[in-house]
Design a protein around this motif. Structure first.
Motif, PDB file in Angstrom:
ATOM      1  N   ARG A 104      -5.101   3.932   7.950  1.00  0.00           N
ATOM      2  CA  ARG A 104      -5.232   2.924   6.899  1.00  0.00           C
ATOM      3  C   ARG A 104      -3.922   2.823   6.122  1.00  0.00           C
ATOM      4  N   ALA A 105      -3.558   1.600   5.746  1.00  0.00           N
ATOM      5  CA  ALA A 105      -2.366   1.403   4.911  1.00  0.00           C
ATOM      6  C   ALA A 105      -2.666   0.364   3.836  1.00  0.00           C
ATOM      7  N   THR A 106      -2.264   0.666   2.632  1.00  0.00           N
ATOM      8  CA  THR A 106      -2.399  -0.255   1.513  1.00  0.00           C
ATOM      9  C   THR A 106      -1.013  -0.807   1.198  1.00  0.00           C
ATOM     10  N   CYS A 107      -0.948  -2.138   1.023  1.00  0.00           N
ATOM     11  CA  CYS A 107       0.337  -2.819   0.861  1.00  0.00           C
ATOM     12  C   CYS A 107       0.288  -3.784  -0.316  1.00  0.00           C
ATOM     13  N   ARG A 108       1.476  -4.075  -0.833  1.00  0.00           N
ATOM     14  CA  ARG A 108       1.648  -5.117  -1.843  1.00  0.00           C
ATOM     15  C   ARG A 108       2.515  -6.221  -1.254  1.00  0.00           C
ATOM     16  N   CYS A 109       2.281  -7.428  -1.722  1.00  0.00           N
ATOM     17  CA  CYS A 109       3.035  -8.568  -1.210  1.00  0.00           C
ATOM     18  C   CYS A 109       3.376  -9.514  -2.354  1.00  0.00           C
ATOM     19  N   GLU A 110       4.607  -9.988  -2.342  1.00  0.00           N
ATOM     20  CA  GLU A 110       5.029 -11.039  -3.255  1.00  0.00           C
ATOM     21  C   GLU A 110       5.358 -12.265  -2.422  1.00  0.00           C
ATOM     22  N   ILE A 111       4.878 -13.422  -2.869  1.00  0.00           N
ATOM     23  CA  ILE A 111       5.077 -14.651  -2.127  1.00  0.00           C
ATOM     24  C   ILE A 111       5.913 -15.593  -2.996  1.00  0.00           C
ATOM     25  N   TYR A 112       6.987 -16.097  -2.402  1.00  0.00           N
ATOM     26  CA  TYR A 112       7.945 -16.946  -3.112  1.00  0.00           C
ATOM     27  C   TYR A 112       7.994 -18.326  -2.481  1.00  0.00           C
ATOM     28  N   ASP A 114      10.781 -21.178  -2.422  1.00  0.00           N
ATOM     29  CA  ASP A 114      12.193 -21.415  -2.750  1.00  0.00           C
ATOM     30  C   ASP A 114      12.720 -20.431  -3.790  1.00  0.00           C
ATOM     31  N   GLY A 115      12.364 -19.162  -3.623  1.00  0.00           N
ATOM     32  CA  GLY A 115      12.865 -18.105  -4.485  1.00  0.00           C
ATOM     33  C   GLY A 115      12.094 -17.891  -5.770  1.00  0.00           C
ATOM     34  N   GLU A 116      11.126 -18.758  -6.076  1.00  0.00           N
ATOM     35  CA  GLU A 116      10.310 -18.625  -7.282  1.00  0.00           C
ATOM     36  C   GLU A 116       8.990 -17.949  -6.920  1.00  0.00           C
ATOM     37  N   LEU A 117       8.642 -16.896  -7.640  1.00  0.00           N
ATOM     38  CA  LEU A 117       7.390 -16.189  -7.382  1.00  0.00           C
ATOM     39  C   LEU A 117       6.215 -17.136  -7.578  1.00  0.00           C
ATOM     40  N   CYS A 118       5.361 -17.257  -6.562  1.00  0.00           N
ATOM     41  CA  CYS A 118       4.195 -18.135  -6.690  1.00  0.00           C
ATOM     42  C   CYS A 118       2.875 -17.392  -6.531  1.00  0.00           C
ATOM     43  N   ALA A 119       2.902 -16.178  -5.954  1.00  0.00           N
ATOM     44  CA  ALA A 119       1.659 -15.411  -5.811  1.00  0.00           C
ATOM     45  C   ALA A 119       1.985 -13.942  -5.568  1.00  0.00           C
ATOM     46  N   VAL A 120       1.032 -13.100  -5.926  1.00  0.00           N
ATOM     47  CA  VAL A 120       1.127 -11.676  -5.638  1.00  0.00           C
ATOM     48  C   VAL A 120      -0.193 -11.252  -5.001  1.00  0.00           C
ATOM     49  N   ALA A 121      -0.109 -10.311  -4.056  1.00  0.00           N
ATOM     50  CA  ALA A 121      -1.306  -9.882  -3.350  1.00  0.00           C
ATOM     51  C   ALA A 121      -1.236  -8.383  -3.069  1.00  0.00           C
ATOM     52  N   GLN A 122      -2.401  -7.814  -2.887  1.00  0.00           N
ATOM     53  CA  GLN A 122      -2.503  -6.417  -2.450  1.00  0.00           C
ATOM     54  C   GLN A 122      -3.618  -6.345  -1.425  1.00  0.00           C
ATOM     55  N   GLY A 123      -3.410  -5.550  -0.386  1.00  0.00           N
ATOM     56  CA  GLY A 123      -4.428  -5.461   0.651  1.00  0.00           C
ATOM     57  C   GLY A 123      -4.333  -4.198   1.460  1.00  0.00           C
ATOM     58  N   THR A 124      -5.343  -4.017   2.277  1.00  0.00           N
ATOM     59  CA  THR A 124      -5.450  -2.845   3.125  1.00  0.00           C
ATOM     60  C   THR A 124      -5.710  -3.268   4.562  1.00  0.00           C
ATOM     61  N   ALA A 125      -5.021  -2.609   5.481  1.00  0.00           N
ATOM     62  CA  ALA A 125      -5.245  -2.822   6.914  1.00  0.00           C
ATOM     63  C   ALA A 125      -5.702  -1.500   7.514  1.00  0.00           C
ATOM     64  N   VAL A 126      -6.566  -1.587   8.517  1.00  0.00           N
ATOM     65  CA  VAL A 126      -7.097  -0.403   9.182  1.00  0.00           C
ATOM     66  C   VAL A 126      -6.919  -0.521  10.683  1.00  0.00           C
ATOM     67  N   ARG A 127      -6.808   0.615  11.325  1.00  0.00           N
ATOM     68  CA  ARG A 127      -6.737   0.615  12.787  1.00  0.00           C
ATOM     69  C   ARG A 127      -8.070   0.175  13.357  1.00  0.00           C
ATOM     70  N   ARG A 128      -7.987  -0.570  14.476  1.00  0.00           N
ATOM     71  CA  ARG A 128      -9.216  -1.010  15.153  1.00  0.00           C
ATOM     72  C   ARG A 128      -9.835   0.137  15.877  1.00  0.00           C
TER      73      ARG A 128
END
Length: 128
Positions: A104-112, A114-128
């Motif tokens: 399992r891995a927990t990650c953060r993501c910033e979405i831009y 044209d260089g301007e922050l428009c969203a932030v996210a956090q999520g988890t992925a797991v092995r199948r």
């Protein structure tokens, strides 16, 4: 898993091809995916649709996780907060692993846009 393997994996996802996603960076617990804004990806007010922004977060979070866990992953869940409309010409999602175990891995993501922050996210992925 190396960059070329990950790039080919993205190219095998029909929805990723549909939106024109491209893997820009991959490895060491990080991933970056970009999407060029097109009119058919916009909503009625001219901004990139929230579903496209959400897709970018989801997939980039999982690719970052895959850089430490390997390719056989699924998103277990994620949250996203939109902080401004994505109205630029290029959407860029940058994700980083903040914690991982064997399965399992927990990650953060910033979405831009044209260089301007428009969203932030956090999520988890797991092995199948």
């Amino acid at each position: 898993m190396d960059f070329e393997y990950a790039r080919k994996g993205l190219a095998q996802q029909p929805f990723s091809v549909l939106v024109g996603a491209r893997l820009v960076s991959f490895g060491d617990g990080e991933a970056v995916i970009e999407i060029d804004a097109r009119d058919d990806l916009r909503q009625q007010n001219g901004y990139l649709h929230g579903g496209v922004v959400s897709y970018a977060a989801d997939n980039t979070l999982t690719f970052a996780a895959g850089s430490v866990l390997g390719p056989a992953l699924l998103t277990a869940g994620f949250t996203i907060d939109y902080v401004r409309p994505a109205d630029g010409t290029t959407l860029r999602a940058e994700a980083k692993v903040v914690q991982s175990s064997k399965s399992r891995a927990t990650c953060r993501c910033e979405i831009y846009s044209d260089g301007e922050l428009c969203a932030v996210a956090q999520g988890t992925a797991v092995r199948r």
